[in-house]
Design a protein around this motif. Structure first.
Motif, mmCIF file in Angstrom:
data_model
loop_
_atom_site.group_PDB
_atom_site.id
_atom_site.type_symbol
_atom_site.label_atom_id
_atom_site.label_comp_id
_atom_site.label_asym_id
_atom_site.label_seq_id
_atom_site.Cartn_x
_atom_site.Cartn_y
_atom_site.Cartn_z
ATOM 1 N N GLY A 170 0.823 -1.196 0.000
ATOM 2 C CA GLY A 170 0.000 0.000 0.000
ATOM 3 C C GLY A 170 0.857 1.245 0.000
ATOM 4 N N LEU A 219 -10.534 0.289 0.784
ATOM 5 C CA LEU A 219 -9.633 -0.674 1.412
ATOM 6 C C LEU A 219 -10.365 -1.972 1.744
ATOM 7 C CD1 LEU A 219 -6.923 -1.468 2.672
ATOM 8 C CD2 LEU A 219 -7.655 -0.309 4.780
ATOM 9 N N MET A 274 -3.563 6.915 0.291
ATOM 10 C CA MET A 274 -5.011 6.946 0.105
ATOM 11 C C MET A 274 -5.525 8.369 0.307
ATOM 12 S SD MET A 274 -6.404 5.150 3.644
ATOM 13 C CE MET A 274 -5.861 3.531 3.127
ATOM 14 N N SER A 287 -12.158 6.123 1.478
ATOM 15 C CA SER A 287 -10.925 5.341 1.393
ATOM 16 C C SER A 287 -11.036 4.038 2.189
ATOM 17 C CB SER A 287 -9.731 6.169 1.876
ATOM 18 O OG SER A 287 -9.903 6.581 3.220
ATOM 19 N N LYS A 288 -11.758 4.077 3.311
ATOM 20 C CA LYS A 288 -11.945 2.857 4.105
ATOM 21 C C LYS A 288 -12.751 1.817 3.333
ATOM 22 C CE LYS A 288 -11.884 5.097 8.669
ATOM 23 N NZ LYS A 288 -12.694 5.359 9.887
ATOM 24 N N CYS A 309 1.989 -1.798 4.924
ATOM 25 C CA CYS A 309 1.536 -0.425 5.187
ATOM 26 C C CYS A 309 2.700 0.523 5.469
ATOM 27 C CB CYS A 309 0.553 -0.407 6.358
ATOM 28 S SG CYS A 309 -0.898 -1.454 6.126
#
Length: 224
Positions: free
Chosen positions: A154, A169, A157, A165-166, A186
């Protein structure tokens, strides 16, 4: 005193164990596709400001999200029906929007024009991907990253609408699980990602996982 290696033209990186305490490993080189892919396969990524030399990082510890540890709250699950999620239909637009969001601890963005160009090439090659949240024909959020083998890295975002964005994801995680992925890199700790289930592991543990997952068979392709 730790010496930070200078990379010139050779396609190589020093051992990640030589990185500083903060994770800085080397500087210089370029953002060619081959160098970027080598960096990711080695647990290294570029992160620097405009007008600075290219800086290469390998943090210790490393923030990762094991897909089966993702926290999908009921409220977020309800929000998922309010967005249309697309893949790789607006990569340039999405990475440009991400570039407007400062990274934690920085005044400006690290997603400068040469980063946009380099990752757009990776997108054309089928390695970099955009996960896009749309509402009423408008891109309102999402994220982008790099997939090699069964490892997803990743990058960044953004969200113009709450939870965009959540939701992107959460949808990505469903897709990755179906395709045999188990982890998202991450990179560096943020409270936002930790609240979603991400946690820190040692760099060596990360490298061990990385070697296994990137070696798995998965041809690069567009996700549209």
């Amino acid at each position: 005193m730790i010496h930070i290696a200078y990379i010139q033209h050779e396609l190589s990186f020093p051992c990640v164990e030589s990185a500083t305490q903060e994770g800085l490993l080397a500087y210089g080189g370029d953002l060619s596709a081959n160098r970027l892919l080598l960096a990711y396969r080695s647990g290294i990524f570029p992160w620097y400001n405009i007008n600075d030399p290219i800086l290469w990082w390998s943090p210790n510890p490393r923030l990762v999200l094991f897909l089966d540890e993702f926290i999908l709250r009921k409220s977020l699950k309800k929000r998922m029906k309010h967005f249309e999620i697309k893949y790789d239909t607006a990569f340039m637009e999405l990475i440009t929007e991400c570039g407007k969001v400062p990274r934690d601890g920085q005044d400006g963005s690290w997603i400068i024009p040469e980063i946009v160009e380099a990752y757009s090439i990776l997108n054309d090659m089928g390695y970099a991907h955009s996960i896009e949240a749309w509402q009423d024909g408008e891109l309102v959020g999402g994220l982008y990253g790099v997939a090699i083998g069964k490892m997803f890295f990743g990058e960044s975002m953004f969200a113009k609408v709450n939870d965009a964005s959540k939701v992107a994801l959460a949808t990505l995680i469903e897709k990755l699980q179906k395709e045999g992925f188990s982890i998202i890199d991450c990179q560096v700790p943020t409270q936002h990602l930790k609240s979603l289930g991400a946690r820190e592991i040692s760099r060596q543990s990360f490298i061990n996982i990385l070697k296994i997952e990137t070696a798995k068979d998965s041809k690069p392709r567009n996700w549209t």
